[in-house]
Scaffold this motif. Structure first.
Motif, PDB file in Angstrom:
ATOM      1  N   ARG A 346     -10.807 -46.631 -56.999  1.00  9.53           N
ATOM      2  CA  ARG A 346     -10.409 -47.305 -55.760  1.00  9.53           C
ATOM      3  C   ARG A 346      -9.360 -48.398 -56.031  1.00  9.53           C
ATOM      4  O   ARG A 346      -8.367 -48.514 -55.320  1.00  9.53           O
ATOM      5  CB  ARG A 346     -11.658 -47.910 -55.093  1.00  9.53           C
ATOM      6  N   HIS A 396     -10.430 -50.694 -46.516  1.00  6.54           N
ATOM      7  CA  HIS A 396     -11.686 -51.385 -46.287  1.00  6.54           C
ATOM      8  C   HIS A 396     -12.317 -50.945 -44.964  1.00  6.54           C
ATOM      9  O   HIS A 396     -12.341 -51.710 -44.008  1.00  6.54           O
ATOM     10  CB  HIS A 396     -11.411 -52.883 -46.315  1.00  6.54           C
ATOM     11  N   HIS A 403      -5.000 -49.653 -45.360  1.00 12.65           N
ATOM     12  CA  HIS A 403      -3.594 -49.674 -45.754  1.00 12.65           C
ATOM     13  C   HIS A 403      -3.036 -48.317 -45.332  1.00 12.65           C
ATOM     14  O   HIS A 403      -3.210 -47.314 -46.019  1.00 12.65           O
ATOM     15  CB  HIS A 403      -3.489 -50.002 -47.239  1.00 12.65           C
ATOM     16  N   GLU A 443      -4.803 -58.572 -44.100  1.00 11.85           N
ATOM     17  CA  GLU A 443      -5.126 -59.419 -45.257  1.00 11.85           C
ATOM     18  C   GLU A 443      -3.916 -59.744 -46.112  1.00 11.85           C
ATOM     19  O   GLU A 443      -4.003 -60.603 -46.977  1.00 11.85           O
ATOM     20  CB  GLU A 443      -6.207 -58.745 -46.116  1.00 11.85           C
ATOM     21  N   HIS A 444      -2.798 -59.084 -45.916  1.00 11.97           N
ATOM     22  CA  HIS A 444      -1.639 -59.336 -46.783  1.00 11.97           C
ATOM     23  C   HIS A 444      -0.757 -60.460 -46.267  1.00 11.97           C
ATOM     24  O   HIS A 444       0.067 -60.976 -47.007  1.00 11.97           O
ATOM     25  CB  HIS A 444      -0.790 -58.068 -46.934  1.00 11.97           C
TER      26      HIS A 444
HETATM   27 ZN    ZN Z   1      -6.638 -54.160 -49.334  1.00 13.75          ZN
END
Ligand code: ZN
Ligand code: MLT
Length: 486
Positions: A346, A396, A403, A443-444
């Motif tokens: 992963r 996730h 993504h 989250e980025h």
């Molecule tokens: Zn991620």
């Protein structure tokens, strides 16, 4: 002096290039360990992790204390020169790459790597910005505790960057993003003042929450120099499984079923499509297929128990899920080495994808209930609109963030394809996610690479508030120019 971009009036201040006098001042102040203008030293820090965005800078400043950071910010503010704070430079959105015009100076926090304290009684670690995430993991473990935020770049990403980007990772399902683990912050504000908020308090109601304002600000409101972080009990046992499922709705049904049975024990629930597993097996040394047959979707599940508590019975729960027809096949790691091998499949997904070629990358989030629809119908819609492209969505599932990357048609020149079609593909994906009530950054962050799309899709109210805060705290526009703020 602000200049306006577009008709909405959002703008950023213009900064000045650093003068030779200012550079000499920094050189004298910081000494050889804290200052370099040697292009060979600067080179690794001028390009993003994906190798797509390049910047320039006249010098790299590496202070060792908060007082040195303060002196740098004061001198930079006086001269109107911009600073680009940088930790491990592992941003997925080029958030720590300086502007291409070379007017900003790089401000590395990597020398500030003290773990100032760890308190088992308060369950708090006070950590400087340059501490690498895996070092904090080790220190917390040595103290009989755990810092539960984790992600693939844990060997490079630093606490300052993780706080500044409100990082997520693989344990968000159970512990939330960095915001949920952040108790306090120390930062140098653009005025040169030190905000000394390194509290261990669980409650603090003194109005606006500066800690949370700086968290996720991507270095545009100040330089995070340290953080106080919540620790949790150490893990007593963990059970890691790799599961094959044939349809995305089964994956979500499996998550809810496992939660009903094992509750809070489930802390990771990560999804990888068959094409993703294939890429990892092809490009990452030492990996092998975990299941005998191929499945459309694969889920990595981690369940943990604190010390002294019985291990969660993931095996029985999965056997029941197989019985119920939700799971096609599953394997449970029989040792730590096997657990690590499953995690490697992963965690190297992104690296394998990078080796394979460029892609239009999207870090999107939708309500968890809509995950299956995004993964399946969403992929179909993108592939129908842009014939030949290949969606590779992984991530996730448990927290609704995947993504959602789109690769060039087989055999195409992927860089040329990205330049020509990438913007339209990204706009299509972001609009799709917007229709589902989602966000284009889970989250980025926004950094440089999502800035135009953020400006296009955000509401005027959001943009006005963001810009007003930026102007109030950084009127000279010296903090991380070209990031986040449209
Ligand atoms: Zn991620
Ligand atoms: C991940 O979940 O693997 C990271 O966020 C990296 C990526 O998006 O490529």
């Amino acid at each position: 002096m602000f200049h306006e971009l577009g008709s909405c009036g959002y703008g950023q201040a213009m900064s000045n290039p650093p003068s030779p006098t200012l550079l000499s001042h920094f050189q004298a102040q910081l000494g050889p360990r804290g200052y370099t203008s040697d292009p060979r030293d600067l080179e690794p820090w001028l390009t993003d992790w994906r190798g797509r965005v390049h910047g320039r800078a006249a010098a790299l400043l590496s202070p060792a204390t908060v007082e040195e950071v303060q002196a740098i910010v004061r001198a930079a503010a006086e001269a109107g020169v911009a600073l680009v704070p940088q930790g491990g430079n592992s941003s997925m959105v080029a958030g720590a790459v300086p502007p291409a015009d070379g007017t900003a100076l790089l401000l590395s926090l990597r020398r500030m790597r003290a773990i100032r304290s760890i308190s088992g009684e308060d369950n708090v670690a006070i950590v400087e910005a340059g501490v690498i995430l895996s070092d904090l993991h080790d220190a917390a473990e040595a103290a009989g505790r755990r810092f539960p935020l984790s992600l693939a770049a844990k060997g490079t990403a630093t606490i300052g960057g993780l706080v500044s980007t409100n990082a997520g990772g693989t344990q968000v399902l159970r512990f939330g993003t960095m915001r949920a683990l952040l108790l306090g912050i120390e930062a140098v504000l653009p005025s040169g003042e030190i905000f000394d908020g390194l509290t261990a308090l669980r409650k603090d109601n003194r109005g606006y929450d500066l800690r949370q304002l700086l968290c996720g600000a991507e270095g545009t409101l100040g330089v995070v120099t340290a953080a106080s972080l919540r620790l949790v009990p150490a893990i007593g046992s963990r059970t890691v499984a790799w599961v094959g499922v044939d349809e995305a709705p089964s994956a979500l049904a499996l998550l809810r079923r496992l939660e009903a049975r094992l509750g809070e024990a489930i802390e990771s629930f990560e999804i990888v499509p068959a094409a993703g597993v294939d890429l990892v097996l092809r490009h990452i040394e030492g990996t092998r297929a975990p299941l005998a047959s191929t499945h459309r979707w694969n889920v990595l599940i981690e369940a943990t128990a604190p010390q002294g508590a019985p291990a969660p019975d993931l095996e029985t729960a999965l056997a029941e899920a197989i019985e119920a027809g939700l799971v096609a096949d599953a394997t449970i790691a029989a040792s730590e080495a096997q657990a690590e091998a499953l995690w490697k499949l992963r965690e190297t997904m992104s690296e394998a994808e990078r080796i394979d070629g460029v892609a239009a990358k999207h870090d999107v989030v939708v309500p968890v209930s809509l995950m299956p629809e995004l993964l399946e119908k969403g992929s179909e819609r993108v592939e129908a609109r842009f014939p030949g492209v290949r969606v590779l969505a992984f991530g996730h599932l448990g927290d609704g963030n995947v993504h959602f990357n789109v690769r060039a048609p087989e055999g195409a020149d992927d860089r040329a394809w990205l330049a020509a079609d990438g913007p339209a593909v990204s706009a299509f994906v972001h609009d799709l996610v917007g229709e589902m009530g989602g966000s284009l950054s889970a989250e980025h962050g926004i950094g440089q690479t999502k800035r135009a799309e953020f400006a296009r899709t955000a509401s005027p109210a959001r943009l006005h508030a963001l810009t007003a805060i930026k102007r109030a705290l950084d009127p000279l526009g010296i903090m991380n120019p070209g990031k986040l703020i449209p």
